[in-house]
Design a protein around this motif. Structure first.
Motif, mmCIF file in Angstrom:
data_model
loop_
_atom_site.group_PDB
_atom_site.id
_atom_site.type_symbol
_atom_site.label_atom_id
_atom_site.label_comp_id
_atom_site.label_asym_id
_atom_site.label_seq_id
_atom_site.Cartn_x
_atom_site.Cartn_y
_atom_site.Cartn_z
ATOM 1 N N LEU A 12 0.869 -1.323 0.111
ATOM 2 C CA LEU A 12 0.115 0.065 -0.263
ATOM 3 C C LEU A 12 0.911 1.315 0.129
ATOM 4 N N LEU A 13 2.077 1.190 0.880
ATOM 5 C CA LEU A 13 2.812 2.534 0.831
ATOM 6 C C LEU A 13 3.501 2.745 -0.545
ATOM 7 N N HIS A 14 3.957 1.581 -1.079
ATOM 8 C CA HIS A 14 4.589 1.861 -2.130
ATOM 9 C C HIS A 14 3.766 2.221 -3.557
ATOM 10 N N LEU A 15 2.425 1.995 -3.505
ATOM 11 C CA LEU A 15 1.388 2.491 -4.528
ATOM 12 C C LEU A 15 1.358 4.029 -4.571
ATOM 13 N N ARG A 16 1.718 4.560 -3.340
ATOM 14 C CA ARG A 16 2.058 6.123 -3.232
ATOM 15 C C ARG A 16 0.959 6.780 -3.521
ATOM 16 N N ILE A 17 -0.778 6.300 -3.272
ATOM 17 C CA ILE A 17 -1.827 7.038 -3.777
ATOM 18 C C ILE A 17 -1.819 8.754 -3.546
ATOM 19 N N PRO A 18 -1.287 9.145 -2.312
ATOM 20 C CA PRO A 18 -1.115 10.625 -1.962
ATOM 21 C C PRO A 18 -0.170 11.440 -3.015
ATOM 22 N N PHE A 19 0.720 10.604 -3.736
ATOM 23 C CA PHE A 19 1.466 11.291 -4.802
ATOM 24 C C PHE A 19 0.915 11.873 -5.970
ATOM 25 N N ILE A 63 -4.173 4.291 -12.135
ATOM 26 C CA ILE A 63 -3.474 4.135 -13.202
ATOM 27 C C ILE A 63 -1.802 4.807 -12.357
ATOM 28 N N TYR A 64 -2.071 5.789 -12.036
ATOM 29 C CA TYR A 64 -0.754 6.439 -11.275
ATOM 30 C C TYR A 64 -0.315 5.562 -10.324
ATOM 31 N N PRO A 65 -1.302 4.986 -9.119
ATOM 32 C CA PRO A 65 -0.672 4.001 -8.267
ATOM 33 C C PRO A 65 -0.031 2.750 -8.732
ATOM 34 N N ALA A 66 -0.723 2.191 -10.018
ATOM 35 C CA ALA A 66 -0.084 0.909 -10.614
ATOM 36 C C ALA A 66 1.222 1.488 -10.986
ATOM 37 N N LYS A 82 13.563 -1.185 -6.406
ATOM 38 C CA LYS A 82 13.730 -1.712 -5.093
ATOM 39 C C LYS A 82 14.473 -0.657 -4.294
ATOM 40 N N ASP A 83 14.412 0.388 -4.154
ATOM 41 C CA ASP A 83 15.081 1.693 -3.676
ATOM 42 C C ASP A 83 15.082 1.475 -2.086
ATOM 43 N N GLU A 84 16.426 1.735 -1.799
ATOM 44 C CA GLU A 84 16.633 1.510 -0.280
ATOM 45 C C GLU A 84 16.628 2.989 0.435
ATOM 46 N N LYS A 85 16.693 4.209 -0.228
ATOM 47 C CA LYS A 85 16.647 5.356 0.156
ATOM 48 C C LYS A 85 15.435 6.112 -0.413
ATOM 49 N N SER A 86 15.216 7.215 0.178
ATOM 50 C CA SER A 86 13.828 8.270 -0.186
ATOM 51 C C SER A 86 13.580 8.090 -1.571
ATOM 52 N N ILE A 87 12.448 7.992 -1.898
ATOM 53 C CA ILE A 87 11.691 8.096 -3.285
ATOM 54 C C ILE A 87 10.467 8.879 -3.092
ATOM 55 N N GLY A 88 9.837 9.445 -4.263
ATOM 56 C CA GLY A 88 8.896 10.418 -4.207
ATOM 57 C C GLY A 88 7.775 9.945 -3.636
ATOM 58 N N GLY A 89 7.640 10.970 -2.408
ATOM 59 C CA GLY A 89 6.371 10.498 -1.767
ATOM 60 C C GLY A 89 6.641 9.320 -0.579
ATOM 61 N N LEU A 90 7.745 9.122 -0.391
ATOM 62 C CA LEU A 90 8.308 7.911 0.635
ATOM 63 C C LEU A 90 9.547 8.242 1.266
ATOM 64 N N LYS A 91 9.689 8.628 2.214
ATOM 65 C CA LYS A 91 11.195 8.966 2.947
ATOM 66 C C LYS A 91 11.906 7.801 3.244
ATOM 67 N N ASN A 92 11.110 6.753 3.839
ATOM 68 C CA ASN A 92 11.773 5.505 4.081
ATOM 69 C C ASN A 92 10.947 4.356 3.502
ATOM 70 N N ILE A 106 4.080 22.757 -2.702
ATOM 71 C CA ILE A 106 3.794 24.156 -2.740
ATOM 72 C C ILE A 106 3.391 24.337 -4.317
ATOM 73 N N SER A 107 4.072 23.762 -5.166
ATOM 74 C CA SER A 107 3.893 24.101 -6.667
ATOM 75 C C SER A 107 2.499 23.317 -6.983
ATOM 76 N N SER A 108 2.350 22.088 -6.358
ATOM 77 C CA SER A 108 1.132 21.381 -6.808
ATOM 78 C C SER A 108 0.004 22.053 -6.165
ATOM 79 N N LEU A 109 0.091 22.486 -4.802
ATOM 80 C CA LEU A 109 -0.890 23.248 -4.298
ATOM 81 C C LEU A 109 -1.532 24.424 -4.940
ATOM 82 N N MET A 110 -0.307 25.239 -5.349
ATOM 83 C CA MET A 110 -0.844 26.308 -6.217
ATOM 84 C C MET A 110 -1.549 26.421 -7.427
ATOM 85 N N LEU A 111 -0.917 25.354 -8.200
ATOM 86 C CA LEU A 111 -1.356 24.902 -9.445
ATOM 87 C C LEU A 111 -2.794 24.253 -9.408
#
Length: 286
Positions: free
Chosen positions: A6-13, A47-50, A60-70, A271-276
């Motif tokens: 569920l975390l890796h689907l990054r739906i909030p992203f 589609i985006y979460p998929a 298989k990232d071990e460090k931060s990726i978009g929307g997931l710090k750990n 910030i950019s997404s919120l304003m757009l």
């Protein structure tokens, strides 16, 4: 479903990708409400979460990726869930139109080619950058527009539709390298070469600032011409907080490259997404 899946689907992203859809909605002239709601759901919750999940499975990232710090370790379940979400999206898409379905299928295939080891567009700085900018920008704008307005692709061959689609890609081509700026080490470890690595940390800032100015000028011209001068000025005002944060962050990075980190990048994205998103919603309502 595992928590890691569920975390890796990054739906909030999906919030960061929402401006392209809202731009299509804002410039639409004959909105089909059912199609608008269905296409919104298909893109942002399937589609985006998929795409996120599929890419995470192969990266298989071990460090931060978009929307997931750990990011947690991935499992085979993530791979299957991402494919199931794609299939559900295609089935629902069929109720919108055949063209919309074909286009989200193409989008899904390109997103998979971005990370799949047999192709891995991410290894190629220019190709990967263009693929992300064009398909998350112009291509998504057009598929959103035809769904929202219940049209065919041929119906979009007009200046007032094509121009904002091109501008959305210009904006993404400039902002996309910023999303890679804190991942240079992780990407290099996998053998990936991104456009941000080629530009360097300060070069990425310089490139993004130039692209931002060009795309903002284009949007100002478009909104002033198609809506009103006031709306063009409101757009520039909406971009003010983005420019301020970007400039202050840039000055900090000049003193310390380590400040080009995950937290700062996500803050800029937010910030950019919120304003757009806010401006496009205002434009759609007004």
């Amino acid at each position: 479903m595992k928590k890691s899946t569920l975390l890796h689907l990054r739906i909030p992203f999906s919030f960061f990708l929402l401006p392209v859809y809202l731009l299509a909605l804002a410039v639409s002239e004959s909105i089909n409400t059912q199609n608008a709601l269905l296409s919104f759901f298909v893109l942002h919750f399937l589609i985006y979460p998929a795409s996120n999940g599929y890419n995470s499975y192969f990266d298989k990232d071990e460090k931060s990726i978009g929307g997931l710090k750990n990011p947690p370790s991935v499992s085979k379940e993530l791979y299957y869930v991402s494919l199931i979400l794609d299939i559900i999206g295609l089935i629902i898409g069929w109720f919108i139109s055949m063209e919309f379905t074909v286009m989200i299928l193409i989008y899904g295939l390109i997103s998979k080619a971005y990370s799949h080891p047999s192709i891995r567009l991410k290894k190629f700085p220019i190709t990967g950058w263009l693929a992300a900018g064009i398909f998350q920008g112009y291509f998504t704008f057009i598929l959103s527009y035809i769904a929202i307005n219940d049209l065919s692709v041929a119906d979009t061959l007009q200046w007032n539709i094509q121009f904002p689609g091109v501008l959305s890609t210009l904006l993404l081509l400039g902002s996309y390298p910023m999303t890679q700026i804190y991942q240079h080490g992780e990407d290099a470890k996998r053998g990936d070469i991104t456009i941000s690595q080629k530009l360097g940390i300060l070069g990425t800032f310089h490139f993004t600032s130039i692209s931002f100015l060009i795309s903002s000028a284009g949007f100002f011209y478009f909104f002033s011409k198609e809506f009103s001068m006031m709306n063009g000025l409101i757009f520039l005002a909406a971009m003010g907080p983005v420019l301020i944060y970007f400039s202050l962050w840039y000055l900090r990075v000049r003193k310390d490259r380590n400040v080009a980190d995950f937290e700062s990048t996500m803050r800029l994205n937010f910030i950019s997404s919120l304003m757009l998103n806010g401006f496009f919603i205002y434009l759609a309502i007004s």
